[in-house]
Design a protein around this motif. Structure first.
Motif, PDB file in Angstrom:
ATOM      1  N   ARG A   1      -6.854 -57.519  80.207  1.00  0.00           N
ATOM      2  CA  ARG A   1      -7.402 -58.723  79.577  1.00  0.00           C
ATOM      3  C   ARG A   1      -8.925 -58.767  79.678  1.00  0.00           C
ATOM      4  NH1 ARG A   1      -5.436 -62.924  82.840  1.00  0.00           N
ATOM      5  NH2 ARG A   1      -6.679 -64.281  81.530  1.00  0.00           N
ATOM      6  N   ARG A   2      -9.582 -58.779  78.537  1.00  0.00           N
ATOM      7  CA  ARG A   2     -11.045 -58.837  78.507  1.00  0.00           C
ATOM      8  C   ARG A   2     -11.545 -60.104  79.195  1.00  0.00           C
ATOM      9  NH1 ARG A   2     -15.711 -60.270  75.714  1.00  0.00           N
ATOM     10  NH2 ARG A   2     -17.093 -58.523  75.271  1.00  0.00           N
ATOM     11  N   GLU A   3     -10.867 -61.219  78.981  1.00  0.00           N
ATOM     12  CA  GLU A   3     -11.281 -62.492  79.575  1.00  0.00           C
ATOM     13  C   GLU A   3     -11.305 -62.419  81.103  1.00  0.00           C
ATOM     14  OE1 GLU A   3      -8.350 -62.376  77.627  1.00  0.00           O
ATOM     15  OE2 GLU A   3      -9.470 -62.627  75.779  1.00  0.00           O
ATOM     16  N   ARG A   4     -10.315 -61.751  81.673  1.00  0.00           N
ATOM     17  CA  ARG A   4     -10.248 -61.616  83.139  1.00  0.00           C
ATOM     18  C   ARG A   4     -11.412 -60.762  83.652  1.00  0.00           C
ATOM     19  NH1 ARG A   4      -9.964 -63.374  88.017  1.00  0.00           N
ATOM     20  NH2 ARG A   4      -8.833 -62.094  89.493  1.00  0.00           N
ATOM     21  N   ALA A   5     -11.718 -59.677  82.946  1.00  0.00           N
ATOM     22  CA  ALA A   5     -12.841 -58.822  83.344  1.00  0.00           C
ATOM     23  C   ALA A   5     -14.159 -59.604  83.264  1.00  0.00           C
ATOM     24  CB  ALA A   5     -12.902 -57.576  82.467  1.00  0.00           C
ATOM     25  N   MET A   6     -14.314 -60.431  82.232  1.00  0.00           N
ATOM     26  CA  MET A   6     -15.522 -61.246  82.090  1.00  0.00           C
ATOM     27  C   MET A   6     -15.627 -62.269  83.222  1.00  0.00           C
ATOM     28  SD  MET A   6     -17.216 -60.075  79.545  1.00  0.00           S
ATOM     29  CE  MET A   6     -18.338 -61.374  79.064  1.00  0.00           C
ATOM     30  N   GLU A   7     -14.502 -62.842  83.607  1.00  0.00           N
ATOM     31  CA  GLU A   7     -14.472 -63.792  84.726  1.00  0.00           C
ATOM     32  C   GLU A   7     -14.893 -63.103  86.025  1.00  0.00           C
ATOM     33  OE1 GLU A   7     -10.978 -66.009  87.243  1.00  0.00           O
ATOM     34  OE2 GLU A   7     -10.756 -65.964  85.076  1.00  0.00           O
ATOM     35  N   LEU A   8     -14.383 -61.898  86.248  1.00  0.00           N
ATOM     36  CA  LEU A   8     -14.757 -61.134  87.445  1.00  0.00           C
ATOM     37  C   LEU A   8     -16.255 -60.832  87.447  1.00  0.00           C
ATOM     38  CD1 LEU A   8     -11.789 -58.620  87.689  1.00  0.00           C
ATOM     39  CD2 LEU A   8     -12.325 -60.437  89.319  1.00  0.00           C
TER      40      LEU A   8
END
Length: 90
Positions: free
Chosen positions: A61-68
């Motif tokens: 998930r791109r969103e999860r990587a951005m959150e990290l």
């Protein structure tokens, strides 16, 4: 194919007082026959050196990587501690 994008940039000083530029990286590996996998990385640039560490394939998930990446940048995490921080967070 592996793609790398600089998402956040921070400035800090090393313990020795040397200025550092920290770049927080989004990595994406797109296999020809599958879904993309996203990872995170950190690059630190000083007047005399460049150091980088990346953890590829952390999440689909791109969103999860951005959150990290946001968490890493907000805490001014360096490449030296990236893997330890990811172990604690994931």
């Amino acid at each position: 194919m592996r793609k790398v994008q600089v998402v956040y940039v921070r400035s800090a000083a090393a313990q020795s007082g040397v200025p550092m530029k920290l770049e927080y990286l989004l990595t994406c590996h797109e296999p020809p026959d599958g879904a993309p996998e996203y990872g995170v990385g950190i690059r630190v640039l000083t007047p005399d050196s460049c150091e980088e560490d990346c953890a590829d394939g952390v999440t689909p998930r791109r969103e999860r990587a951005m959150e990290l990446l946001r968490l890493l940048a907000d805490a001014t995490v360096t490449p030296v501690t990236l893997r330890d921080i990811l172990q604690d967070v994931l």
